[in-house]
Design a protein around this motif. Structure first.
Motif, PDB file in Angstrom:
ATOM      1  N   ALA A 283      -5.535 -13.599   3.712  1.00  0.00           N
ATOM      2  CA  ALA A 283      -6.312 -12.662   2.895  1.00  0.00           C
ATOM      3  C   ALA A 283      -5.764 -11.249   2.999  1.00  0.00           C
ATOM      4  O   ALA A 283      -5.924 -10.458   2.089  1.00  0.00           O
ATOM      5  CB  ALA A 283      -7.774 -12.683   3.345  1.00  0.00           C
ATOM      6  N   ARG A 284      -5.045 -10.947   4.112  1.00  0.00           N
ATOM      7  CA  ARG A 284      -4.650  -9.583   4.440  1.00  0.00           C
ATOM      8  C   ARG A 284      -5.916  -8.745   4.559  1.00  0.00           C
ATOM      9  O   ARG A 284      -6.700  -8.693   3.644  1.00  0.00           O
ATOM     10  CB  ARG A 284      -3.707  -8.967   3.387  1.00  0.00           C
ATOM     11  N   GLY A 285      -6.113  -8.117   5.676  1.00  0.00           N
ATOM     12  CA  GLY A 285      -7.364  -7.434   5.957  1.00  0.00           C
ATOM     13  C   GLY A 285      -7.667  -6.250   5.063  1.00  0.00           C
ATOM     14  O   GLY A 285      -8.803  -5.829   4.961  1.00  0.00           O
ATOM     15  N   LEU A 286      -6.666  -5.722   4.384  1.00  0.00           N
ATOM     16  CA  LEU A 286      -6.873  -4.503   3.594  1.00  0.00           C
ATOM     17  C   LEU A 286      -7.423  -4.808   2.200  1.00  0.00           C
ATOM     18  O   LEU A 286      -6.946  -5.703   1.516  1.00  0.00           O
ATOM     19  CB  LEU A 286      -5.555  -3.738   3.454  1.00  0.00           C
ATOM     20  N   ASP A 287      -8.405  -4.020   1.753  1.00  0.00           N
ATOM     21  CA  ASP A 287      -8.935  -4.149   0.389  1.00  0.00           C
ATOM     22  C   ASP A 287      -7.895  -3.693  -0.633  1.00  0.00           C
ATOM     23  O   ASP A 287      -8.030  -3.926  -1.829  1.00  0.00           O
ATOM     24  CB  ASP A 287     -10.201  -3.287   0.226  1.00  0.00           C
ATOM     25  N   TYR A 288      -6.890  -3.011  -0.130  1.00  0.00           N
ATOM     26  CA  TYR A 288      -5.756  -2.490  -0.892  1.00  0.00           C
ATOM     27  C   TYR A 288      -5.139  -3.548  -1.803  1.00  0.00           C
ATOM     28  O   TYR A 288      -4.747  -3.275  -2.920  1.00  0.00           O
ATOM     29  CB  TYR A 288      -4.767  -2.052   0.194  1.00  0.00           C
ATOM     30  N   TYR A 289      -5.062  -4.801  -1.310  1.00  0.00           N
ATOM     31  CA  TYR A 289      -4.396  -5.874  -2.061  1.00  0.00           C
ATOM     32  C   TYR A 289      -5.336  -6.497  -3.083  1.00  0.00           C
ATOM     33  O   TYR A 289      -6.519  -6.708  -2.821  1.00  0.00           O
ATOM     34  CB  TYR A 289      -3.861  -6.944  -1.110  1.00  0.00           C
ATOM     35  N   GLY A 310       2.562  -8.582   3.199  1.00  0.00           N
ATOM     36  CA  GLY A 310       2.408  -7.663   2.072  1.00  0.00           C
ATOM     37  C   GLY A 310       1.659  -8.308   0.935  1.00  0.00           C
ATOM     38  O   GLY A 310       0.941  -9.296   1.112  1.00  0.00           O
ATOM     39  N   GLY A 311       1.845  -7.755  -0.274  1.00  0.00           N
ATOM     40  CA  GLY A 311       1.155  -8.315  -1.423  1.00  0.00           C
ATOM     41  C   GLY A 311       1.137  -7.383  -2.620  1.00  0.00           C
ATOM     42  O   GLY A 311       1.823  -6.358  -2.656  1.00  0.00           O
ATOM     43  N   ARG A 312       0.311  -7.767  -3.580  1.00  0.00           N
ATOM     44  CA  ARG A 312       0.174  -7.039  -4.855  1.00  0.00           C
ATOM     45  C   ARG A 312      -0.987  -6.061  -4.767  1.00  0.00           C
ATOM     46  O   ARG A 312      -2.048  -6.366  -4.228  1.00  0.00           O
ATOM     47  CB  ARG A 312      -0.075  -8.056  -5.982  1.00  0.00           C
ATOM     48  N   TYR A 313      -0.781  -4.864  -5.291  1.00  0.00           N
ATOM     49  CA  TYR A 313      -1.838  -3.859  -5.342  1.00  0.00           C
ATOM     50  C   TYR A 313      -1.862  -3.257  -6.743  1.00  0.00           C
ATOM     51  O   TYR A 313      -0.852  -3.232  -7.448  1.00  0.00           O
ATOM     52  CB  TYR A 313      -1.626  -2.779  -4.274  1.00  0.00           C
ATOM     53  N   GLY A 329       4.772  -5.442  -2.744  1.00  0.00           N
ATOM     54  CA  GLY A 329       5.774  -5.163  -1.716  1.00  0.00           C
ATOM     55  C   GLY A 329       5.493  -5.904  -0.434  1.00  0.00           C
ATOM     56  O   GLY A 329       4.442  -6.533  -0.254  1.00  0.00           O
ATOM     57  N   ILE A 330       6.457  -5.829   0.471  1.00  0.00           N
ATOM     58  CA  ILE A 330       6.317  -6.422   1.797  1.00  0.00           C
ATOM     59  C   ILE A 330       6.875  -5.475   2.832  1.00  0.00           C
ATOM     60  O   ILE A 330       7.667  -4.576   2.524  1.00  0.00           O
ATOM     61  CB  ILE A 330       7.027  -7.799   1.910  1.00  0.00           C
ATOM     62  N   SER A 331       6.453  -5.681   4.079  1.00  0.00           N
ATOM     63  CA  SER A 331       6.905  -4.848   5.184  1.00  0.00           C
ATOM     64  C   SER A 331       7.242  -5.729   6.377  1.00  0.00           C
ATOM     65  O   SER A 331       6.482  -6.635   6.722  1.00  0.00           O
ATOM     66  CB  SER A 331       5.805  -3.850   5.569  1.00  0.00           C
ATOM     67  N   ILE A 332       8.398  -5.453   6.987  1.00  0.00           N
ATOM     68  CA  ILE A 332       8.784  -6.121   8.226  1.00  0.00           C
ATOM     69  C   ILE A 332       8.641  -5.111   9.359  1.00  0.00           C
ATOM     70  O   ILE A 332       9.210  -4.022   9.290  1.00  0.00           O
ATOM     71  CB  ILE A 332      10.248  -6.613   8.171  1.00  0.00           C
ATOM     72  N   GLY A 333       7.871  -5.451  10.373  1.00  0.00           N
ATOM     73  CA  GLY A 333       7.785  -4.622  11.575  1.00  0.00           C
ATOM     74  C   GLY A 333       9.032  -4.877  12.409  1.00  0.00           C
ATOM     75  O   GLY A 333       9.050  -5.741  13.279  1.00  0.00           O
ATOM     76  N   LEU A 334      10.088  -4.117  12.127  1.00  0.00           N
ATOM     77  CA  LEU A 334      11.422  -4.456  12.607  1.00  0.00           C
ATOM     78  C   LEU A 334      11.556  -4.330  14.122  1.00  0.00           C
ATOM     79  O   LEU A 334      12.162  -5.187  14.779  1.00  0.00           O
ATOM     80  CB  LEU A 334      12.449  -3.559  11.908  1.00  0.00           C
ATOM     81  N   THR A 335      10.999  -3.277  14.698  1.00  0.00           N
ATOM     82  CA  THR A 335      11.110  -3.080  16.147  1.00  0.00           C
ATOM     83  C   THR A 335      10.400  -4.203  16.887  1.00  0.00           C
ATOM     84  O   THR A 335      10.929  -4.765  17.853  1.00  0.00           O
ATOM     85  CB  THR A 335      10.535  -1.709  16.551  1.00  0.00           C
ATOM     86  N   ARG A 336       9.212  -4.553  16.426  1.00  0.00           N
ATOM     87  CA  ARG A 336       8.469  -5.637  17.072  1.00  0.00           C
ATOM     88  C   ARG A 336       9.206  -6.963  16.911  1.00  0.00           C
ATOM     89  O   ARG A 336       9.308  -7.751  17.855  1.00  0.00           O
ATOM     90  CB  ARG A 336       7.060  -5.734  16.475  1.00  0.00           C
ATOM     91  N   LEU A 337       9.729  -7.235  15.716  1.00  0.00           N
ATOM     92  CA  LEU A 337      10.483  -8.465  15.481  1.00  0.00           C
ATOM     93  C   LEU A 337      11.690  -8.527  16.416  1.00  0.00           C
ATOM     94  O   LEU A 337      11.968  -9.557  17.031  1.00  0.00           O
ATOM     95  CB  LEU A 337      10.930  -8.546  14.027  1.00  0.00           C
TER      96      LEU A 337
END
Length: 459
Positions: A283-289, A310-313, A329-337
């Motif tokens: 669901a992605r927690g953000l209402d943004y999507y 990520g997702g559509r907004y 869009g999508i986002s990769i948490g690069l440092t954590r990965l």
């Protein structure tokens, strides 16, 4: 500072908690990952973007409130109220609103940059970390094909990095909002989705308890929600099960049509079904999507959680302009990965991490010939270092070995007079004495072979 120096006191060097600082070899691995991301994103027609790390606080916190504001690094400089960016999406929104008249839409950008969050530092969680984002922004409208293209880029990116055992989990927020509307729960849909989003972490039983106790849903409503999100099977089977709910809510039907379109296009984009799955728990927690949403997990390491999401907004820049700017869009948490890959031993040990391909060790007092050779090799595109320190031969070889430099060239009077180059492969131990072109070809072939592997190795 002068007082400290004069007193002989030394300050213990230290790196702040929650800030990653890499040694040269792992830094090379991180750079290779970033290079792979940039190459893949550029192949899909995305332009690089770099926005300031520091923004005016009123711009950065236009939306304001919530946990985000508590985690922002905020400071005063003169009369200016400034903050460090906490993600790359808000700066993108500002950028598009500010430069709207100069951009061509759809605007496709990628950005790899550091962001800052003052949360509690813990294992695998950082206060300063790289994010790698891609977004497609439309002017008024954005076709559904973009919602399928984004996960196809995730697939290409992760595959290029060397990953095979990963799954892009796809859902559509319209399906969820439509379903909750059917249950008469539209007003609570956001809270329900945030609760359901915890399913992987706490399990169905505890999610059910939260739905009943905190959101005050009836036992039947909670049961219906848990049954809905538990629909499993192949993508075709999940979609067939969703068809059973169609015709009851217009928003649900629209979301189902969008989901079917995304699934169809994902196949056309060359994404195998083994690497993507329709998953109604996403669901992605953000209402943004507002439309398609994604989460990507490593199948052999589910404990890591989502490594790309990520997702559509519908309206990226609503706090900066009255223009409708939908996006996906999508986002990769690069440092954590990078951290968890290292922890799991998945970063390739065979990858070249040396700062140079060749170390030239001059064997003569006059270094003119060695300097000329280094220049010729660099002009030929080979990373070359000239060793000029007056140390014993063993120390020079230890230097090359410690840095992992693959080739060492020895240049003495005999080689100079004969017009040849003595070159040692540090891995195999093989040493050749050939002319410049033959040596160059041998090194290029060897480097191509040594660089052929991916930076990530699945175990």
């Amino acid at each position: 500072m002068d007082e400290i120096k004069n007193s002989g006191t030394r300050i213990a060097p230290r790196t702040l908690s929650g800030f990653m600082e890499l040694l040269p070899a792992p830094q090379q691995q991180m750079e290779r990952i970033m290079e792979t991301l940039r190459t893949t994103y550029a192949r899909y027609g995305f332009t690089p973007l770099d926005t300031p790390i520091i923004e005016s606080t009123d711009v950065l916190l236009a939306k304001g409130g919530g946990e985000t504001e508590k985690q922002v690094y905020r400071f005063q400089k003169g009369d200016a109220d400034l903050s460090l960016r906490f993600d790359l999406t808000v700066p993108l929104a500002k950028y598009v609103a500010l430069h709207y008249g100069d951009l061509a839409f759809p605007f496709r950008r990628y950005q790899i940059g550091k962001v800052y969050r003052g949360e509690r530092a813990q294992r695998g969680r950082f206060r300063e970390f790289y994010q790698a984002d891609i977004d497609i922004i439309g002017d008024g409208k954005l076709d559904i094909v973009s919602e399928a293209e984004i996960p196809s880029i995730i697939y290409r990116t992760f595959t290029a990095l060397g990953l095979r055992r990963f799954q892009i989990r796809v859902n559509n927020r319209k399906i969820l909002n439509g379903f909750y509307a059917m249950q008469g729960l539209s007003e609570k849909s956001g809270d329900i989705m945030r609760t359901v989003d915890k399913l992987d972490k706490i399990g169905a039983e505890k999610v059910g308890a939260l739905l009943r106790d905190e959101l005050e849903l009836s036992a039947d409503q909670a049961k219906e929600i848990l049954a809905f999100i538990a629909i499993r099977g192949t993508n075709a089977e999940v979609i067939a099960a969703l068809e059973g709910y169609s015709g009851k809510n217009e928003l649900f039907d629209l979301g189902l049509d969008e989901l079917k379109t995304v699934v169809r296009y994902l196949g056309a984009f060359g994404v195998p079904e083994t690497n993507f799955a329709v998953d109604l728990t996403i669901a992605r927690g953000l209402d943004y999507y507002t439309g398609t949403v994604y989460e990507t997990t490593l199948l052999d390491h589910p404990e890591i959680g989502s490594v790309c999401s990520g997702g559509r907004y519908d309206n990226l820049a609503e706090y900066y302009t009255d223009k409708q700017l939908p996006g996906v869009g999508i986002s990769i948490g690069l440092t954590r990965l990078f951290y968890v890959l290292g922890e799991q031993g998945m970063l390739s040990e065979s990858m070249l991490t040396a700062p140079a391909d060749i170390l030239i060790i001059p064997m003569t007092e006059d270094m003119t010939a060695a300097v000329s050779l280094a220049t010729d090799l660099r002009d030929a595109g080979v990373r070359t270092q000239l060793y000029t320190e007056q140390k014993k031969f063993k120390a020079k070889m230890n230097y090359a070995d410690k840095l992992g430099i693959p080739y060492v060239i020895f240049l003495g009077e005999d080689e100079i007079n004969a017009g040849v180059i003595a070159c040692k492969d540090m891995q195999s131990g093989e040493q050749t004495t050939l002319n410049f072109e033959e040596t160059l070809n041998r090194i290029r072939a060897g480097l191509a072979e040594k660089n052929a592997g991916a930076v990530i190795v699945e175990k």
